[in-house]
Scaffold this active site. Sequence first.
Site, PDB file in Angstrom:
ATOM      1  N   ASP A  21      46.769  36.476  14.003  1.00  0.00           N
ATOM      2  CA  ASP A  21      47.927  36.009  13.424  1.00  0.00           C
ATOM      3  C   ASP A  21      48.681  35.313  14.248  1.00  0.00           C
ATOM      4  O   ASP A  21      48.568  35.107  15.517  1.00  0.00           O
ATOM      5  CB  ASP A  21      48.665  37.367  12.857  1.00  0.00           C
ATOM      6  CG  ASP A  21      49.924  36.860  12.072  1.00  0.00           C
ATOM      7  OD1 ASP A  21      49.669  35.699  11.477  1.00  0.00           O
ATOM      8  OD2 ASP A  21      50.771  37.683  11.740  1.00  0.00           O
ATOM      9  N   ASP A  69      48.061  42.364   5.597  1.00  0.00           N
ATOM     10  CA  ASP A  69      46.942  42.192   6.606  1.00  0.00           C
ATOM     11  C   ASP A  69      46.067  43.400   6.753  1.00  0.00           C
ATOM     12  O   ASP A  69      44.998  43.472   7.461  1.00  0.00           O
ATOM     13  CB  ASP A  69      47.425  42.141   8.064  1.00  0.00           C
ATOM     14  CG  ASP A  69      48.300  40.456   8.229  1.00  0.00           C
ATOM     15  OD1 ASP A  69      47.604  39.642   7.876  1.00  0.00           O
ATOM     16  OD2 ASP A  69      49.207  40.565   8.872  1.00  0.00           O
ATOM     17  N   ASP A  91      50.437  42.052  11.301  1.00  0.00           N
ATOM     18  CA  ASP A  91      51.611  42.860  11.358  1.00  0.00           C
ATOM     19  C   ASP A  91      51.938  43.321   9.936  1.00  0.00           C
ATOM     20  O   ASP A  91      52.675  44.493   9.687  1.00  0.00           O
ATOM     21  CB  ASP A  91      52.586  42.124  12.239  1.00  0.00           C
ATOM     22  CG  ASP A  91      53.037  40.720  11.326  1.00  0.00           C
ATOM     23  OD1 ASP A  91      52.381  40.325  10.317  1.00  0.00           O
ATOM     24  OD2 ASP A  91      53.675  40.005  12.279  1.00  0.00           O
TER      25      ASP A  91
END
Length: 697
Positions: free
Chosen positions: A160, A442, A438
């Site tokens: 990410d 996800d 996070d």
Amino acid sequence: MVNLENPYMLSGTKIQDGSCKMLVTTVGMRTQWGKLMATLSEGGDDETPLQVKLNGVATIIGKIGLAFAVVTFAVLVQGLFSHKWHEGSHWSWNGDNALELLEYFAVAVTIVVVAVPEGLPLAVTLSLAFAMKKMMNDKALVRHLAACETMGSATTICSDKTGTLTTNHMTVVKSCICMNIKELGQSEKASSLFSEIPDSTVKLLLQSIFNNTGGEVVTSKDGKLEILGTPTESALLEFALSLANGVVLELPEGGLRAHTKGASEIVLAACNKVINSKGEVVALDEASLNHLKVTIDQFASEALRTLCLAYMDLENGFSPDNPMPVSGYTCIAIVGIKDPVRPGVKESVAVCRSAGITVRMVTGDNINTAKAIARECGILTDDGIAIEGPDFREKKQDELFELIPKIQVMARSSPLDKHTLVKHLRTTFGEVVAVTGDGTNDAPALHEADIGLAMGIAGTEVAKESADVIILDDNFSTIVTVAKWGRSVYMNIQKFVQFQLTVNVVALIVNFSSACLTGSAPLTAVQLLWVNMIMDTLGALALATEPPKDELMKRSPVGRKGNFISNVMWRNILGQSVYQFMIIWYLQAKGKDMFNLEGPNSDLVLNTLIFNAFVFCQAFNEISSREMEQINVFKGILDNYVFVAVLGSTIIFQIIIVEFLGTFANTTPLTLSQWLVTVFIGFLGMPIAAVLKMIPV
């Protein structure tokens, strides 16, 4: 972002401000949230790459050991019956023969026990537990033990952006005040502007920031200033606080002053005046306008979010009948805001690249911002591809297979885009994939990956539950540390297997060949069990607790298909086995002459010498196994107190077995010279191991 082109909201989202009416179109598993939750129940029970390889190794070793045991037992029994047959024409059988047959059976069972690597699960568990404890000190909380070693085999990391590669803290990094462009970002740099900007402009700037904001500066219980508000508002307030402590808006001459801020192009278009380098308000001529537009374009090309701050004195007041004007403003400043890259990320990405690990950025941000950050981190290279999620979704399967290996950045990606990318990397291309995330969105990708890494600070509970490791400081550098520990676990288990297989090969061949040629086995059941304890339990303790070295990140990852027993291991195993086998056979053949052994007790003394030499060969080979390729095996040995303790315990117990447990272990006390010779025979294995490491494979 909900707009006319995309008028849909996901269930579970929150409205930041304003009001609206909503029509529910789907519920349950048909919603995007439902589809995300469905992916969490898919798969998830696959064995790790190391488990697959170890299962294969253990199966092969077990079968070979069983075959050797059966053949050895058959040869010994055949020898017993042949001997009895030649004693006379009539068959005779007594209790001594039964005991002898039972001893042969015990030897065969012991060979199976020695061959079967029952210490392998112990070595794996010890190494994983040791790594898990140490990784906690490095800000990584391991939820599943197997994740420690899986990360060591990782070939790609899908990371990410926000909060992992960047600080997740919007900051003013550039500004154009009084027509001058300045680099900012750190408080000491921003505070230096105070002496460079005219006082009148400083007051206007502070008025604009502190009065035209939806954020708030408060004092916490411990007396520290805290900024509340959106990331953009917080960035501006933090910038203003670095210039001065506060401002009170009061116009001495009376009247009202309007402040505005927003998208640079729009606000600048509403301005007809600007503050020059002397702090004077002047007309915004063509040259100044072009300068400001070029500045905006420059900031935007660096993936900065640009804001223009402007003001206007309202001479006619302000009322519903006299609304705020849409033009005639004075431009105070243009600022460039960004979420800065975390310190050390660029170096960590470079370490991954040198270690053969491909880092890919998967983010929901726009592609320009993503590409700029990826280049700054060293993720996006000239031969890489940056793609947007909607384009990725439209590709056909054959196009995806050609495209996916080149993808280094995926912007504007949906949760299912990330899940699809990870799934194809794992199943189609055989990659060992690590994923960072996070948010709840996800979770599917974290669950699908070989190893999921959730952020401990910004991560949601759903993300953490779906992950294998929680990164407590949300830092990409910690992920690299996890990879290094994973490689250390893999390497430690390889060291242990190399050490164990050497003992296996020698013990099996010595007992088998001796049974075939002489009708007896030089190593008894008790002695083999002691050797088995050295190589399994104690060997696991010693070799499974070696700490990681930086050199591990200069090697290519093993991946999913790499051989667990490498050519380097085979070289060391076979070379050391040949030496030990030759020594034991030489002692069997010439030992009595070498040590001048005579009398009825000579066979017992010789077998004790062979047993003692064999054990010390393993003790010194254990030291050599600390490094599979490096010649200097003593480097850092005293730092590993477990290794030193295990080695010391092995030697002490060997002395006790030889000198004091004669009846139980079929040994007899040795003289000092005999001890020195057998220890020297074991020590010779170390220079031989060093020579073997010079042989290229």
